[in-house]
Design a protein around this motif. Structure first.
Motif, PDB file in Angstrom:
ATOM      1  N   CYS A  61       0.838  -1.204   0.000  1.00  0.00           N
ATOM      2  CA  CYS A  61       0.000   0.000   0.000  1.00  0.00           C
ATOM      3  C   CYS A  61       0.873   1.254   0.000  1.00  0.00           C
ATOM      4  CB  CYS A  61      -0.924  -0.023   1.223  1.00  0.00           C
ATOM      5  SG  CYS A  61      -1.895   1.470   1.480  1.00  0.00           S
ATOM      6  N   LEU A  62       1.865   1.297   0.901  1.00  0.00           N
ATOM      7  CA  LEU A  62       2.765   2.451   0.981  1.00  0.00           C
ATOM      8  C   LEU A  62       3.594   2.595  -0.289  1.00  0.00           C
ATOM      9  CD1 LEU A  62       3.956   2.105   4.674  1.00  0.00           C
ATOM     10  CD2 LEU A  62       2.490   3.904   3.734  1.00  0.00           C
ATOM     11  N   LEU A  63       4.026   1.489  -0.853  1.00  0.00           N
ATOM     12  CA  LEU A  63       4.808   1.531  -2.087  1.00  0.00           C
ATOM     13  C   LEU A  63       4.003   2.198  -3.199  1.00  0.00           C
ATOM     14  CD1 LEU A  63       7.435   0.770  -3.500  1.00  0.00           C
ATOM     15  CD2 LEU A  63       6.429  -1.449  -3.984  1.00  0.00           C
ATOM     16  N   ARG A  64       2.724   1.836  -3.317  1.00  0.00           N
ATOM     17  CA  ARG A  64       1.867   2.466  -4.329  1.00  0.00           C
ATOM     18  C   ARG A  64       1.696   3.953  -4.060  1.00  0.00           C
ATOM     19  NH1 ARG A  64      -0.856  -2.431  -3.681  1.00  0.00           N
ATOM     20  NH2 ARG A  64      -2.300  -1.512  -2.187  1.00  0.00           N
ATOM     21  N   LEU A  65       1.468   4.319  -2.802  1.00  0.00           N
ATOM     22  CA  LEU A  65       1.271   5.732  -2.463  1.00  0.00           C
ATOM     23  C   LEU A  65       2.530   6.550  -2.726  1.00  0.00           C
ATOM     24  CD1 LEU A  65      -0.769   5.391   0.843  1.00  0.00           C
ATOM     25  CD2 LEU A  65      -1.612   6.150  -1.386  1.00  0.00           C
ATOM     26  N   VAL A  66       3.670   6.013  -2.357  1.00  0.00           N
ATOM     27  CA  VAL A  66       4.927   6.719  -2.588  1.00  0.00           C
ATOM     28  C   VAL A  66       5.194   6.849  -4.087  1.00  0.00           C
ATOM     29  CG1 VAL A  66       7.438   6.543  -2.325  1.00  0.00           C
ATOM     30  CG2 VAL A  66       5.958   6.155  -0.357  1.00  0.00           C
ATOM     31  N   ALA A  67       4.976   5.772  -4.831  1.00  0.00           N
ATOM     32  CA  ALA A  67       5.216   5.798  -6.277  1.00  0.00           C
ATOM     33  C   ALA A  67       4.288   6.780  -6.974  1.00  0.00           C
ATOM     34  CB  ALA A  67       5.030   4.399  -6.857  1.00  0.00           C
ATOM     35  N   ASP A  68       3.060   6.897  -6.482  1.00  0.00           N
ATOM     36  CA  ASP A  68       2.086   7.819  -7.076  1.00  0.00           C
ATOM     37  C   ASP A  68       2.239   9.243  -6.554  1.00  0.00           C
ATOM     38  OD1 ASP A  68       1.066   5.671  -8.433  1.00  0.00           O
ATOM     39  OD2 ASP A  68      -0.693   5.435  -7.140  1.00  0.00           O
ATOM     40  N   GLY A  69       3.137   9.448  -5.579  1.00  0.00           N
ATOM     41  CA  GLY A  69       3.344  10.781  -5.015  1.00  0.00           C
ATOM     42  C   GLY A  69       2.204  11.239  -4.131  1.00  0.00           C
ATOM     43  N   ARG A  70       1.474  10.293  -3.525  1.00  0.00           N
ATOM     44  CA  ARG A  70       0.320  10.664  -2.708  1.00  0.00           C
ATOM     45  C   ARG A  70       0.602  10.664  -1.215  1.00  0.00           C
ATOM     46  NH1 ARG A  70      -4.320   6.895  -4.365  1.00  0.00           N
ATOM     47  NH2 ARG A  70      -2.629   5.448  -4.704  1.00  0.00           N
ATOM     48  N   MET A  71       1.832  10.416  -0.794  1.00  0.00           N
ATOM     49  CA  MET A  71       2.164  10.528   0.627  1.00  0.00           C
ATOM     50  C   MET A  71       2.714  11.924   0.852  1.00  0.00           C
ATOM     51  SD  MET A  71       1.450   7.843   2.402  1.00  0.00           S
ATOM     52  CE  MET A  71       2.307   8.066   3.935  1.00  0.00           C
ATOM     53  N   ASP A  72       2.328  12.544   1.959  1.00  0.00           N
ATOM     54  CA  ASP A  72       2.889  13.838   2.315  1.00  0.00           C
ATOM     55  C   ASP A  72       4.279  13.606   2.889  1.00  0.00           C
ATOM     56  OD1 ASP A  72      -0.275  14.861   3.623  1.00  0.00           O
ATOM     57  OD2 ASP A  72       0.565  15.234   1.643  1.00  0.00           O
ATOM     58  N   GLY A  73       5.234  14.373   2.450  1.00  0.00           N
ATOM     59  CA  GLY A  73       6.591  14.221   2.945  1.00  0.00           C
ATOM     60  C   GLY A  73       7.577  14.455   1.823  1.00  0.00           C
ATOM     61  N   GLN A  74       8.801  14.103   2.084  1.00  0.00           N
ATOM     62  CA  GLN A  74       9.864  14.334   1.121  1.00  0.00           C
ATOM     63  C   GLN A  74      10.696  13.073   0.987  1.00  0.00           C
ATOM     64  OE1 GLN A  74      12.142  17.764   2.200  1.00  0.00           O
ATOM     65  NE2 GLN A  74      10.374  18.768   3.075  1.00  0.00           N
ATOM     66  N   PRO A  75      11.314  12.877  -0.176  1.00  0.00           N
ATOM     67  CA  PRO A  75      12.214  11.734  -0.298  1.00  0.00           C
ATOM     68  C   PRO A  75      13.340  11.834   0.714  1.00  0.00           C
ATOM     69  CG  PRO A  75      11.796  12.741  -2.435  1.00  0.00           C
ATOM     70  CD  PRO A  75      11.199  13.647  -1.378  1.00  0.00           C
ATOM     71  N   ALA A  76      13.749  10.708   1.247  1.00  0.00           N
ATOM     72  CA  ALA A  76      14.852  10.691   2.214  1.00  0.00           C
ATOM     73  C   ALA A  76      16.156  11.026   1.496  1.00  0.00           C
ATOM     74  CB  ALA A  76      14.950   9.317   2.871  1.00  0.00           C
ATOM     75  N   ASP A  77      17.052  11.667   2.210  1.00  0.00           N
ATOM     76  CA  ASP A  77      18.372  11.975   1.658  1.00  0.00           C
ATOM     77  C   ASP A  77      19.170  10.685   1.563  1.00  0.00           C
ATOM     78  OD1 ASP A  77      17.898  14.694   1.520  1.00  0.00           O
ATOM     79  OD2 ASP A  77      18.654  15.051   3.552  1.00  0.00           O
ATOM     80  N   PRO A  78      19.760  10.393   0.402  1.00  0.00           N
ATOM     81  CA  PRO A  78      20.614   9.205   0.337  1.00  0.00           C
ATOM     82  C   PRO A  78      21.880   9.443   1.158  1.00  0.00           C
ATOM     83  CG  PRO A  78      20.669  10.410  -1.750  1.00  0.00           C
ATOM     84  CD  PRO A  78      19.685  11.105  -0.857  1.00  0.00           C
ATOM     85  N   ALA A  79      22.108   8.645   2.171  1.00  0.00           N
ATOM     86  CA  ALA A  79      23.273   8.869   3.031  1.00  0.00           C
ATOM     87  C   ALA A  79      24.194   7.679   3.014  1.00  0.00           C
ATOM     88  CB  ALA A  79      22.807   9.127   4.455  1.00  0.00           C
TER      89      ALA A  79
END
Length: 79
Positions: A61-79
């Protein structure tokens, strides 16, 4: 516990949400985990997590939301 699991799954998917409200008001993630979702057969993420395959279903479910850009937030910084 459900919020911790959702945050961990989001981090594993490379996504980072902002901190919960600092003034003790209910944050967006706290509301999201309690609301029924059609992609979880009408169950809330909190209820779905209690089922045997709940974490895997919530991850999808979260994978679909993240892929569709429907989660509020920002991509994590690659560290």
């Amino acid at each position: 516990m459900a919020i911790v699991t959702v945050r961990r799954l989001l981090l594993e998917l490379g996504y980072l949400l902002g901190p919960e409200d600092l003034h003790s008001r209910v944050g967006p993630l706290s509301l999201w985990i309690a609301e029924p979702r059609p992609d979880l057969d009408g169950k809330s993420p909190m209820v779905a997590l209690a089922e045997p395959d709940g974490e895997a279903r919530l991850r999808q479910c979260l994978l679909r939301l993240v892929a569709d850009g429907r989660m509020d937030g920002q991509p994590a910084d690659p560290a």
